[in-house]
Design a protein around this motif. Structure first.
Motif, PDB file in Angstrom:
ATOM      1  N   SER A   1     -12.449  24.871   1.897  1.00 38.67           N
ATOM      2  CA  SER A   1     -11.361  24.854   0.917  1.00 38.67           C
ATOM      3  C   SER A   1     -11.015  23.409   0.592  1.00 38.67           C
ATOM      4  CB  SER A   1     -10.120  25.575   1.467  1.00 38.67           C
ATOM      5  OG  SER A   1     -10.384  26.925   1.705  1.00 38.67           O
ATOM      6  N   PRO A   2     -11.843  22.745  -0.204  1.00 35.93           N
ATOM      7  CA  PRO A   2     -11.606  21.328  -0.506  1.00 35.93           C
ATOM      8  C   PRO A   2     -10.290  21.094  -1.241  1.00 35.93           C
ATOM      9  CG  PRO A   2     -13.828  22.006  -1.161  1.00 35.93           C
ATOM     10  CD  PRO A   2     -13.065  23.240  -0.851  1.00 35.93           C
ATOM     11  N   GLU A   3      -9.748  19.924  -0.996  1.00 32.35           N
ATOM     12  CA  GLU A   3      -8.507  19.549  -1.679  1.00 32.35           C
ATOM     13  C   GLU A   3      -8.764  19.140  -3.130  1.00 32.35           C
ATOM     14  OE1 GLU A   3      -7.233  20.308   2.041  1.00 32.35           O
ATOM     15  OE2 GLU A   3      -8.822  18.857   1.672  1.00 32.35           O
ATOM     16  N   TYR A   4      -9.916  18.538  -3.362  1.00 30.90           N
ATOM     17  CA  TYR A   4     -10.207  18.012  -4.693  1.00 30.90           C
ATOM     18  C   TYR A   4     -11.624  18.390  -5.112  1.00 30.90           C
ATOM     19  CZ  TYR A   4      -6.232  15.051  -3.441  1.00 30.90           C
ATOM     20  OH  TYR A   4      -5.001  14.599  -3.039  1.00 30.90           O
TER      21      TYR A   4
ATOM     22  N   ALA B   1     -16.895  17.558  -3.966  1.00 31.43           N
ATOM     23  CA  ALA B   1     -15.555  17.937  -3.562  1.00 31.43           C
ATOM     24  C   ALA B   1     -15.143  17.123  -2.345  1.00 31.43           C
ATOM     25  CB  ALA B   1     -15.500  19.432  -3.248  1.00 31.43           C
ATOM     26  N   ALA B   2     -13.851  16.949  -2.170  1.00 35.28           N
ATOM     27  CA  ALA B   2     -13.320  16.169  -1.047  1.00 35.28           C
ATOM     28  C   ALA B   2     -12.370  17.015  -0.216  1.00 35.28           C
ATOM     29  CB  ALA B   2     -12.592  14.929  -1.564  1.00 35.28           C
ATOM     30  N   ALA B   3     -12.474  16.853   1.078  1.00 36.47           N
ATOM     31  CA  ALA B   3     -11.609  17.562   2.021  1.00 36.47           C
ATOM     32  C   ALA B   3     -11.190  16.597   3.121  1.00 36.47           C
ATOM     33  CB  ALA B   3     -12.347  18.759   2.616  1.00 36.47           C
ATOM     34  N   PHE B   4     -10.120  16.935   3.795  1.00 42.17           N
ATOM     35  CA  PHE B   4      -9.626  16.052   4.857  1.00 42.17           C
ATOM     36  C   PHE B   4     -10.632  15.941   6.000  1.00 42.17           C
ATOM     37  CE2 PHE B   4      -5.790  14.993   2.962  1.00 42.17           C
ATOM     38  CZ  PHE B   4      -5.095  16.105   2.520  1.00 42.17           C
ATOM     39  N   GLU B   5     -11.324  17.025   6.281  1.00 41.44           N
ATOM     40  CA  GLU B   5     -12.293  17.044   7.365  1.00 41.44           C
ATOM     41  C   GLU B   5     -13.483  17.904   6.954  1.00 41.44           C
ATOM     42  OE1 GLU B   5      -9.877  14.687   9.877  1.00 41.44           O
ATOM     43  OE2 GLU B   5     -11.997  15.223   9.980  1.00 41.44           O
TER      44      GLU B   5
ATOM     45  N   VAL C   1     -22.658  18.135   3.174  1.00 38.84           N
ATOM     46  CA  VAL C   1     -21.370  17.498   3.416  1.00 38.84           C
ATOM     47  C   VAL C   1     -21.579  16.256   4.273  1.00 38.84           C
ATOM     48  CG1 VAL C   1     -20.863  18.873   5.482  1.00 38.84           C
ATOM     49  CG2 VAL C   1     -18.968  17.905   4.147  1.00 38.84           C
ATOM     50  N   ILE C   2     -20.692  15.286   4.115  1.00 43.96           N
ATOM     51  CA  ILE C   2     -20.752  14.060   4.898  1.00 43.96           C
ATOM     52  C   ILE C   2     -19.340  13.678   5.309  1.00 43.96           C
ATOM     53  CG2 ILE C   2     -20.596  12.558   2.858  1.00 43.96           C
ATOM     54  CD1 ILE C   2     -22.692  10.731   4.299  1.00 43.96           C
TER      55      ILE C   2
ATOM     56  N   LYS D   1     -11.962   6.942   0.810  1.00 50.57           N
ATOM     57  CA  LYS D   1     -12.827   6.835   1.980  1.00 50.57           C
ATOM     58  C   LYS D   1     -12.289   7.606   3.170  1.00 50.57           C
ATOM     59  CE  LYS D   1     -10.755   2.490   3.549  1.00 50.57           C
ATOM     60  NZ  LYS D   1     -11.029   1.062   3.833  1.00 50.57           N
ATOM     61  N   ASN D   2     -11.081   8.133   3.063  1.00 58.49           N
ATOM     62  CA  ASN D   2     -10.505   8.915   4.149  1.00 58.49           C
ATOM     63  C   ASN D   2     -10.887  10.394   4.089  1.00 58.49           C
ATOM     64  OD1 ASN D   2      -9.229   6.643   5.137  1.00 58.49           O
ATOM     65  ND2 ASN D   2      -7.350   7.019   3.980  1.00 58.49           N
ATOM     66  N   TYR D   3     -11.689  10.756   3.127  1.00 61.66           N
ATOM     67  CA  TYR D   3     -12.047  12.154   2.938  1.00 61.66           C
ATOM     68  C   TYR D   3     -13.516  12.404   3.252  1.00 61.66           C
ATOM     69  CZ  TYR D   3      -7.620  12.940   0.548  1.00 61.66           C
ATOM     70  OH  TYR D   3      -6.288  13.060   0.245  1.00 61.66           O
ATOM     71  N   ALA D   4     -13.784  13.555   3.834  1.00 59.21           N
ATOM     72  CA  ALA D   4     -15.147  14.063   3.875  1.00 59.21           C
ATOM     73  C   ALA D   4     -15.483  14.551   2.469  1.00 59.21           C
ATOM     74  CB  ALA D   4     -15.249  15.216   4.861  1.00 59.21           C
ATOM     75  N   VAL D   5     -16.734  14.412   2.078  1.00 61.99           N
ATOM     76  CA  VAL D   5     -17.164  14.812   0.729  1.00 61.99           C
ATOM     77  C   VAL D   5     -18.345  15.753   0.824  1.00 61.99           C
ATOM     78  CG1 VAL D   5     -18.064  14.009  -1.481  1.00 61.99           C
ATOM     79  CG2 VAL D   5     -16.283  12.692  -0.302  1.00 61.99           C
ATOM     80  N   GLY D   6     -18.288  16.773   0.016  1.00 56.95           N
ATOM     81  CA  GLY D   6     -19.369  17.744  -0.004  1.00 56.95           C
ATOM     82  C   GLY D   6     -19.941  17.926  -1.391  1.00 56.95           C
ATOM     83  N   TRP D   7     -21.159  18.423  -1.437  1.00 58.24           N
ATOM     84  CA  TRP D   7     -21.788  18.843  -2.678  1.00 58.24           C
ATOM     85  C   TRP D   7     -21.953  20.358  -2.653  1.00 58.24           C
ATOM     86  CZ3 TRP D   7     -22.731  15.926  -6.902  1.00 58.24           C
ATOM     87  CH2 TRP D   7     -22.756  14.541  -6.755  1.00 58.24           C
ATOM     88  N   PHE D   8     -21.692  20.964  -3.790  1.00 59.87           N
ATOM     89  CA  PHE D   8     -21.855  22.392  -3.990  1.00 59.87           C
ATOM     90  C   PHE D   8     -22.646  22.602  -5.277  1.00 59.87           C
ATOM     91  CE2 PHE D   8     -18.749  23.993  -0.871  1.00 59.87           C
ATOM     92  CZ  PHE D   8     -18.071  22.812  -0.578  1.00 59.87           C
ATOM     93  N   ARG D   9     -23.183  23.790  -5.456  1.00 63.45           N
ATOM     94  CA  ARG D   9     -23.870  24.080  -6.704  1.00 63.45           C
ATOM     95  C   ARG D   9     -23.622  25.511  -7.127  1.00 63.45           C
ATOM     96  NH1 ARG D   9     -30.301  23.894  -4.895  1.00 63.45           N
ATOM     97  NH2 ARG D   9     -30.323  25.828  -3.661  1.00 63.45           N
TER      98      ARG D   9
END
Length: 120
Positions: free
Chosen positions: A106-109, A96-100, A49-50, A29-37
């Motif tokens: 450049s997502p971390e995951y 994908a997940a990123a810190f912000e 992204v959220i 829950k500490n990560y921003a999450v995005g969708w890509f295609r």
């Protein structure tokens, strides 16, 4: 953080689908999450992204009004509601997940993809 995308499938133009991205790990829950295609023969592109609390969202301009991103931190799940689907929405969708939000370039995951196919 591990991400598991699901909910893809074969639908007809005009139909709706809701993709899910299940995030595991105490800090999900500490990560921003995005969708890509990524469509066949094309590079992966940004969809939406959220932020961590779900109060800030952003979308690829052409998808605004049809796609909605949301998250349920109690369930560690991020959703992508896709309405009025078009054949050009056919792609593999990744979360994908990123810190912000600002670092979503450049997502971390990354999660594995889920295939969405829209027939005309």
């Amino acid at each position: 953080v591990q991400l598991q995308a699901s909910g893809g499938g074969l639908v007809q133009a005009g139909d709706s689908l809701r993709l899910s991205c299940a995030a595991s790990g105490r800090t999900a829950k500490n990560y921003a999450v995005g969708w890509f295609r990524q469509a066949p023969g094309q590079e992966r592109s940004f969809v939406a992204v959220i932020n961590q609390l779900g109060g800030v969202t952003d979308y690829e301009d052409a998808l605004k009004g049809r796609f909605t991103i949301s998250r349920d931190n109690a369930e560690n799940t991020i959703y992508l509601q896709m309405n009025n689907l078009k054949p050009e929405d056919t792609a593999i969708y990744y979360c994908a997940a990123a810190f912000e939000i600002a670092t979503m370039t450049s997502p971390e995951y990354w999660g594995q993809g889920t295939q969405v196919t829209v027939s005309s």
